[in-house]
Design an enzyme around this catalytic site. Structure first.
Site, PDB file in Angstrom:
ATOM      1  N   ASP A   1      -0.820  10.636  -9.562  1.00  0.00           N
ATOM      2  CA  ASP A   1      -1.544  11.694 -10.275  1.00  0.00           C
ATOM      3  C   ASP A   1      -1.563  13.037  -9.526  1.00  0.00           C
ATOM      4  O   ASP A   1      -1.450  14.091 -10.151  1.00  0.00           O
ATOM      5  CB  ASP A   1      -2.964  11.242 -10.642  1.00  0.00           C
ATOM      6  CG  ASP A   1      -3.739  10.719  -9.441  1.00  0.00           C
ATOM      7  OD1 ASP A   1      -3.139  10.566  -8.360  1.00  0.00           O
ATOM      8  OD2 ASP A   1      -4.951  10.479  -9.582  1.00  0.00           O
TER       9      ASP A   1
ATOM     10  N   ALA B   1     -10.277 -15.589  -6.739  1.00  0.00           N
ATOM     11  CA  ALA B   1     -11.417 -15.086  -5.961  1.00  0.00           C
ATOM     12  C   ALA B   1     -12.741 -15.490  -6.606  1.00  0.00           C
ATOM     13  O   ALA B   1     -12.847 -15.576  -7.834  1.00  0.00           O
ATOM     14  CB  ALA B   1     -11.336 -13.566  -5.868  1.00  0.00           C
TER      15      ALA B   1
ATOM     16  N   ASP C   1      -2.944   3.410 -11.795  1.00  0.00           N
ATOM     17  CA  ASP C   1      -4.085   4.040 -12.470  1.00  0.00           C
ATOM     18  C   ASP C   1      -3.667   5.222 -13.345  1.00  0.00           C
ATOM     19  O   ASP C   1      -4.448   6.146 -13.548  1.00  0.00           O
ATOM     20  CB  ASP C   1      -5.115   4.495 -11.416  1.00  0.00           C
ATOM     21  CG  ASP C   1      -4.509   5.415 -10.356  1.00  0.00           C
ATOM     22  OD1 ASP C   1      -3.267   5.559 -10.334  1.00  0.00           O
ATOM     23  OD2 ASP C   1      -5.269   5.980  -9.557  1.00  0.00           O
TER      24      ASP C   1
ATOM     25  N   ARG D   1      -8.803   3.414  -3.717  1.00  0.00           N
ATOM     26  CA  ARG D   1      -9.944   4.267  -3.393  1.00  0.00           C
ATOM     27  C   ARG D   1     -10.774   4.529  -4.640  1.00  0.00           C
ATOM     28  O   ARG D   1     -11.990   4.482  -4.610  1.00  0.00           O
ATOM     29  CB  ARG D   1      -9.410   5.588  -2.840  1.00  0.00           C
ATOM     30  CG  ARG D   1     -10.184   6.090  -1.678  1.00  0.00           C
ATOM     31  CD  ARG D   1      -9.575   7.290  -1.005  1.00  0.00           C
ATOM     32  NE  ARG D   1      -8.315   7.770  -1.528  1.00  0.00           N
ATOM     33  CZ  ARG D   1      -7.345   8.273  -0.766  1.00  0.00           C
ATOM     34  NH1 ARG D   1      -7.480   8.300   0.539  1.00  0.00           N
ATOM     35  NH2 ARG D   1      -6.241   8.744  -1.308  1.00  0.00           N
TER      36      ARG D   1
ATOM     37  N   ARG E   1      -6.756 -18.276   2.363  1.00  0.00           N
ATOM     38  CA  ARG E   1      -7.488 -19.394   1.755  1.00  0.00           C
ATOM     39  C   ARG E   1      -7.290 -20.688   2.550  1.00  0.00           C
ATOM     40  O   ARG E   1      -8.211 -21.494   2.680  1.00  0.00           O
ATOM     41  CB  ARG E   1      -7.059 -19.593   0.301  1.00  0.00           C
ATOM     42  CG  ARG E   1      -7.915 -20.611  -0.419  1.00  0.00           C
ATOM     43  CD  ARG E   1      -7.519 -20.754  -1.866  1.00  0.00           C
ATOM     44  NE  ARG E   1      -7.943 -19.642  -2.690  1.00  0.00           N
ATOM     45  CZ  ARG E   1      -9.201 -19.416  -3.087  1.00  0.00           C
ATOM     46  NH1 ARG E   1     -10.177 -20.227  -2.685  1.00  0.00           N
ATOM     47  NH2 ARG E   1      -9.499 -18.404  -3.860  1.00  0.00           N
TER      48      ARG E   1
ATOM     49  N   ARG F   1       1.570  14.678   1.450  1.00  0.00           N
ATOM     50  CA  ARG F   1       0.580  15.264   0.544  1.00  0.00           C
ATOM     51  C   ARG F   1       0.438  16.718   0.993  1.00  0.00           C
ATOM     52  O   ARG F   1      -0.006  16.968   2.103  1.00  0.00           O
ATOM     53  CB  ARG F   1      -0.743  14.503   0.632  1.00  0.00           C
ATOM     54  CG  ARG F   1      -0.646  13.079   0.082  1.00  0.00           C
ATOM     55  CD  ARG F   1      -2.013  12.409   0.004  1.00  0.00           C
ATOM     56  NE  ARG F   1      -1.927  11.158  -0.742  1.00  0.00           N
ATOM     57  CZ  ARG F   1      -2.024   9.933  -0.192  1.00  0.00           C
ATOM     58  NH1 ARG F   1      -2.215   9.806   1.093  1.00  0.00           N
ATOM     59  NH2 ARG F   1      -1.932   8.862  -0.948  1.00  0.00           N
TER      60      ARG F   1
ATOM     61  N   ARG G   1     -15.293 -21.298   5.449  1.00  0.00           N
ATOM     62  CA  ARG G   1     -15.717 -19.913   5.692  1.00  0.00           C
ATOM     63  C   ARG G   1     -15.707 -19.085   4.413  1.00  0.00           C
ATOM     64  O   ARG G   1     -15.023 -19.422   3.440  1.00  0.00           O
ATOM     65  CB  ARG G   1     -14.758 -19.255   6.685  1.00  0.00           C
ATOM     66  CG  ARG G   1     -15.032 -19.664   8.107  1.00  0.00           C
ATOM     67  CD  ARG G   1     -13.947 -19.159   9.018  1.00  0.00           C
ATOM     68  NE  ARG G   1     -14.271 -19.458  10.403  1.00  0.00           N
ATOM     69  CZ  ARG G   1     -13.408 -19.369  11.391  1.00  0.00           C
ATOM     70  NH1 ARG G   1     -12.163 -19.023  11.161  1.00  0.00           N
ATOM     71  NH2 ARG G   1     -13.780 -19.638  12.625  1.00  0.00           N
TER      72      ARG G   1
ATOM     73  N   ARG H   1      17.458   6.250  -6.308  1.00  0.00           N
ATOM     74  CA  ARG H   1      18.842   5.817  -6.585  1.00  0.00           C
ATOM     75  C   ARG H   1      19.188   5.998  -8.070  1.00  0.00           C
ATOM     76  O   ARG H   1      20.258   6.508  -8.425  1.00  0.00           O
ATOM     77  CB  ARG H   1      18.997   4.353  -6.183  1.00  0.00           C
ATOM     78  CG  ARG H   1      20.307   3.685  -6.591  1.00  0.00           C
ATOM     79  CD  ARG H   1      20.259   2.236  -6.144  1.00  0.00           C
ATOM     80  NE  ARG H   1      21.427   1.471  -6.524  1.00  0.00           N
ATOM     81  CZ  ARG H   1      21.523   0.773  -7.660  1.00  0.00           C
ATOM     82  NH1 ARG H   1      20.532   0.791  -8.533  1.00  0.00           N
ATOM     83  NH2 ARG H   1      22.612   0.078  -7.917  1.00  0.00           N
TER      84      ARG H   1
ATOM     85  N   THR I   1       3.139   4.470  -7.884  1.00  0.00           N
ATOM     86  CA  THR I   1       1.979   4.323  -7.007  1.00  0.00           C
ATOM     87  C   THR I   1       1.526   2.872  -7.080  1.00  0.00           C
ATOM     88  O   THR I   1       1.582   2.272  -8.158  1.00  0.00           O
ATOM     89  CB  THR I   1       0.810   5.249  -7.423  1.00  0.00           C
ATOM     90  OG1 THR I   1      -0.414   4.741  -6.861  1.00  0.00           O
ATOM     91  CG2 THR I   1       0.612   5.334  -8.932  1.00  0.00           C
ATOM     92  N   ILE I   2       1.060   2.340  -5.964  1.00  0.00           N
ATOM     93  CA  ILE I   2       0.608   0.944  -6.019  1.00  0.00           C
ATOM     94  C   ILE I   2      -0.684   0.817  -6.826  1.00  0.00           C
ATOM     95  O   ILE I   2      -1.067  -0.272  -7.202  1.00  0.00           O
ATOM     96  CB  ILE I   2       0.401   0.338  -4.608  1.00  0.00           C
ATOM     97  CG1 ILE I   2      -0.689   1.074  -3.820  1.00  0.00           C
ATOM     98  CG2 ILE I   2       1.708   0.293  -3.836  1.00  0.00           C
ATOM     99  CD1 ILE I   2      -1.159   0.320  -2.574  1.00  0.00           C
ATOM    100  N   ASP I   3      -1.358   1.948  -7.116  1.00  0.00           N
ATOM    101  CA  ASP I   3      -2.690   1.884  -7.745  1.00  0.00           C
ATOM    102  C   ASP I   3      -2.677   1.538  -9.238  1.00  0.00           C
ATOM    103  O   ASP I   3      -3.702   1.103  -9.770  1.00  0.00           O
ATOM    104  CB  ASP I   3      -3.425   3.225  -7.566  1.00  0.00           C
ATOM    105  CG  ASP I   3      -3.767   3.504  -6.118  1.00  0.00           C
ATOM    106  OD1 ASP I   3      -3.801   2.550  -5.317  1.00  0.00           O
ATOM    107  OD2 ASP I   3      -3.986   4.679  -5.779  1.00  0.00           O
TER     108      ASP I   3
ATOM    109  N   GLY J   1       1.312   8.994  -1.747  1.00  0.00           N
ATOM    110  CA  GLY J   1       1.472   7.723  -1.024  1.00  0.00           C
ATOM    111  C   GLY J   1       2.763   7.035  -1.440  1.00  0.00           C
ATOM    112  O   GLY J   1       3.089   6.984  -2.621  1.00  0.00           O
TER     113      GLY J   1
HETATM  114  O1  F6P Z   1      -2.743   6.040  -3.828  1.00  0.00           O
HETATM  115  C1  F6P Z   1      -2.186   5.028  -3.107  1.00  0.00           C
HETATM  116  C2  F6P Z   1      -3.075   4.596  -1.973  1.00  0.00           C
HETATM  117  O2  F6P Z   1      -2.416   3.574  -1.272  1.00  0.00           O
HETATM  118  C3  F6P Z   1      -4.498   4.184  -2.348  1.00  0.00           C
HETATM  119  O3  F6P Z   1      -4.591   2.889  -2.860  1.00  0.00           O
HETATM  120  C4  F6P Z   1      -5.203   4.358  -1.039  1.00  0.00           C
HETATM  121  O4  F6P Z   1      -6.568   4.546  -1.248  1.00  0.00           O
HETATM  122  C5  F6P Z   1      -4.547   5.575  -0.471  1.00  0.00           C
HETATM  123  O5  F6P Z   1      -3.271   5.658  -1.060  1.00  0.00           O
HETATM  124  C6  F6P Z   1      -4.402   5.571   1.024  1.00  0.00           C
HETATM  125  O6  F6P Z   1      -3.810   6.760   1.414  1.00  0.00           O
HETATM  126  P1  F6P Z   1      -3.209   7.127   2.845  1.00  0.00           P
HETATM  127  O7  F6P Z   1      -1.738   7.090   2.723  1.00  0.00           O
HETATM  128  O8  F6P Z   1      -3.682   8.493   3.079  1.00  0.00           O
HETATM  129  O9  F6P Z   1      -3.702   6.131   3.822  1.00  0.00           O
END
Ligand code: F6P
Length: 326
Positions: A106, A190, A133, A175, A158, A75, A166, A24, A129-131, A14
């Site tokens: 990963d 939150a 992790d 994920r 908000r 991928r 609401r 760069r 990765t934005i995750d 991703g």
């Molecule tokens: O691993 C990065 C991520 O953005 C996850 O947070 C997300 O679950 C997944 O990729 C979404 O993947 P795709 O690019 O297949 O929509």
């Protein structure tokens, strides 16, 4: 193993804001060190197909501030097969490439580990990765930008939530990991944060909402990681509404806006530091591992270790968010 003369760079998995800044940094620091550089397009897929072009310092002009990846990403299923990896190895050799820098998460490093074991080919990874992790770095490139995108969106939600009394369920990416949900949930105030790492049942959530009502809260935000244990935001909103019909519930799925946009200053600088580090590690003879920054120090974590487990979300963040949400 002789001296490295030509290095290739690729982005895989991703995309994440700051990938271009990392490209760069790899390209320019390689050239600064008298190496030739090539770009591999579409990650491992392009490696198998030989989609490889030479890059110069000028090829990476004005990409530092841009989201996405100029090298494109994919991928690759074929790279998971032995024959796919053998083709990729052939293409690297025929293009005179002595080492690869792979920018990704990963899945990217699992592929790099396998390739390394089979061909003993120098491979250095950059965590992007934005995750957030990954083991072996305090921050992955892209996480900070994604968080800022989320809190900007939640701040806007908000306003309307408060104006109409609401209850909003905001679904964020993740994920398998709740880092975005936990950090952005705390930063945006939150009422509850639902992550894959913690089991919060619908009953727990409804009880928390009732408590909030007793304390005169008229609107609330619940952040839900897409991989949450109790379902996605739409399912949860539906179940909550059944038990607490007095709430007008709304759902917002932030989706892929979290993956785009100009990287923050933090992500640009992290990408620049790790891009230079990747080349310097290769020049020092390192052949396997992910560069990262832990406690302000550059470290290299072997791929076997970096892919051995997921980084564990610190429950302290959720505890603090719980305290402050009363
Ligand atoms: O691993 C990065 C991520 O953005 C996850 O947070 C997300 O679950 C997944 O990729 C979404 O993947 P795709 O690019 O297949 O929509």
């Amino acid at each position: 193993m002789g001296r490295i003369r030509k290095v290739a760079v690729l982005t895989s998995g991703g995309d994440a804001p700051g990938m271009n800044a990392a490209i760069r940094a790899v390209v320019r620091s390689a050239i600064y060190n008298d190496l030739q550089v090539a770009g591999i397009y579409r990650g491992f897929e392009g490696m198998i197909e030989g989609d490889i072009e030479p890059l110069t310092a000028r090829s990476v002009n004005h990409i530092l501030q841009r989201g996405g990846t100029v090298l494109k990403s994919a991928r690759s299923k074929d790279f998971k097969t032995k024959s796919g990896r053998a083709k990729a190895h052939e293409k690297l050799k025929s293009n005179g490439i002595d080492a690869v820098v792979a920018i990704g998460g990963d899945g990217t490093f699992a592929g790099a580990k396998q390739f390394n074991a089979e061909f003993d080919f120098p491979f250095i990874g950059i965590p992007c990765t934005i995750d957030n992790d990954l083991i072996g770095t305090d921050n992955t490139i892209g996480f900070d930008t994604a968080l800022n995108t989320v809190i900007d969106a939640v701040d806007k939600i908000r306003d309307t939530a408060a104006s109409h009394n609401r209850l909003f369920f905001v679904e964020v990416m993740g994920r398998d990991a709740g880092f975005i949900a936990a950090h952005a949930g705390l930063a945006s105030g939150a009422l509850a944060i639902l992550v894959p790492e913690r089991n919060m049942t619908i009953d727990d959530l409804v009880e928390r909402l009732r408590e909030a009502r007793r304390h005169n809260k008229t609107s609330s935000i619940v952040i839900v990681a897409e991989g949450g244990k109790s379902g996605n935001a739409t399912e949860i909103a539906h179940k909550v509404h059944e038990q607490a019909p007095y709430y007008e519930t709304k759902v917002t799925i932030l989706g892929h806006i979290q993956r785009g946009g100009p990287p923050t200053c933090f992500d640009r600088n992290l990408a620049s530091r790790l891009g230079v580090a990747a080349i310097e590690k290769l020049l020092k003879g390192e052949r396997d591992g992910m560069v990262g920054i832990v406690n302000q120090k550059i470290i290299l974590t072997p791929f076997a270790e970096a892919t051995s487990d997921k980084l564990i979300l610190d429950p302290e963040l959720l505890r603090i968010a719980d305290i402050l949400s009363i």
